[in-house]
Design an enzyme around this catalytic site. Sequence first.
Site, mmCIF file in Angstrom:
data_model
loop_
_atom_site.group_PDB
_atom_site.id
_atom_site.type_symbol
_atom_site.label_atom_id
_atom_site.label_comp_id
_atom_site.label_asym_id
_atom_site.label_seq_id
_atom_site.Cartn_x
_atom_site.Cartn_y
_atom_site.Cartn_z
ATOM 1 C CE LYS A 1 -1.273 -0.842 4.797
ATOM 2 N NZ LYS A 1 -0.391 -0.216 5.408
ATOM 3 N NE ARG B 1 -2.583 -1.151 10.350
ATOM 4 C CZ ARG B 1 -1.313 -0.692 9.656
ATOM 5 N NH1 ARG B 1 -1.285 0.409 9.506
ATOM 6 N NH2 ARG B 1 -0.595 -1.553 9.010
ATOM 7 N NE ARG C 1 8.215 -3.093 4.145
ATOM 8 C CZ ARG C 1 6.809 -2.927 4.345
ATOM 9 N NH1 ARG C 1 5.973 -2.233 3.523
ATOM 10 N NH2 ARG C 1 6.274 -3.550 5.487
ATOM 11 N NE ARG D 1 8.009 -0.854 8.230
ATOM 12 C CZ ARG D 1 6.654 -0.831 7.933
ATOM 13 N NH1 ARG D 1 6.303 -0.339 7.052
ATOM 14 N NH2 ARG D 1 5.788 -1.353 8.623
ATOM 15 N NE ARG E 1 3.994 -4.961 10.425
ATOM 16 C CZ ARG E 1 4.865 -5.138 9.534
ATOM 17 N NH1 ARG E 1 5.938 -5.621 9.713
ATOM 18 N NH2 ARG E 1 4.935 -4.242 8.298
HETATM 19 P P1 AMP Z 1 2.474 0.420 8.723
HETATM 20 O O1 AMP Z 1 3.870 1.292 8.197
HETATM 21 O O2 AMP Z 1 1.211 0.909 8.060
HETATM 22 O O3 AMP Z 1 2.838 -0.894 8.416
HETATM 23 O O4 AMP Z 1 2.145 0.414 10.387
HETATM 24 C C1 AMP Z 1 3.310 0.091 11.057
HETATM 25 C C2 AMP Z 1 2.749 0.009 12.647
HETATM 26 O O5 AMP Z 1 2.348 1.215 13.066
HETATM 27 C C3 AMP Z 1 1.560 -0.992 12.662
HETATM 28 O O6 AMP Z 1 2.002 -2.312 12.917
HETATM 29 C C4 AMP Z 1 0.829 -0.474 13.899
HETATM 30 O O7 AMP Z 1 1.698 -0.952 15.138
HETATM 31 C C5 AMP Z 1 1.169 1.125 13.889
HETATM 32 N N1 AMP Z 1 -0.282 1.631 13.018
HETATM 33 C C6 AMP Z 1 -0.272 2.102 11.941
HETATM 34 N N2 AMP Z 1 -1.591 2.457 11.705
HETATM 35 C C7 AMP Z 1 -2.191 2.380 12.541
HETATM 36 C C8 AMP Z 1 -3.502 2.653 12.965
HETATM 37 N N3 AMP Z 1 -4.500 3.276 12.100
HETATM 38 N N4 AMP Z 1 -3.929 2.080 14.324
HETATM 39 C C9 AMP Z 1 -3.053 1.625 15.086
HETATM 40 N N5 AMP Z 1 -2.045 1.542 14.997
HETATM 41 C C10 AMP Z 1 -1.225 1.920 13.692
#
Ligand code: AMP
Length: 212
Positions: free
Chosen positions: A14, A89, A124, A159, A170
Amino acid sequence: MKNIVLIAPPGAGKGTQAKMLCEKYKIPHISVGDLLRREIENNGLYKEILQEKMSSGLLVDDEIIFNLMNQRLNKDDCNNGFILDGFPRNVNQAIELDKMSKKIDIIIYLNTPKNILEKRVLGRMVCSNCGYSFNLLFDESKPKEINKCDNCKSTLEKRKDDNLETFENRYNTYIKETQPVLDYYKEKNILYNITTTDKYETFNMIVNILGE
Ligand code: AMP
């Protein structure tokens, strides 16, 4: 331009799609994960709790996310469309988003099988400067030079949460918390389901949905 939400399991791409779409449509890419990682880097108020939740693959508390999103969506650059990557989410967040200042027009769901997600996450590499994402396990997504960003030549980094154990958490969090959000939007008739996993085909399908 429209207000768009991308929903996908971890590693579905995404962030990559959001970046390509923002360049095409000249609208902001709002990555909640990036905003949270920046909070940690800047030693923000919630640094410890964010680190703990993110490194264990759990969702950060809704109240923290709501504050962050209300501030971000009220900025002027969101007045002519945006791409929201990583919010909502869970269903509670989707209900809250409906109460925020911006109405969502389209939800794009990137439906990707788990074996591909795992490979995407484990391979990644992300640019430390511009955020572009590469993948060492997919030929079409490798950087041209080892460990250097094709876009700005800065160093690539892994990351912290891109490891097998956190990926499993996740993914499980996604199934339990985020998948029900799809039903929420299905009822509103604004959900588009994309099942291809090819980066460019996915992009073209999204452009077909959004229009030129
Ligand atoms: P991402 O970069 O989108 O993979 O997000 C990395 C991490 O950030 C996720 O595994 C969650 O721990 C946290 N996170 C991102 N977006 C949200 C959200 N909308 N609500 C809660 N935690 C979030």
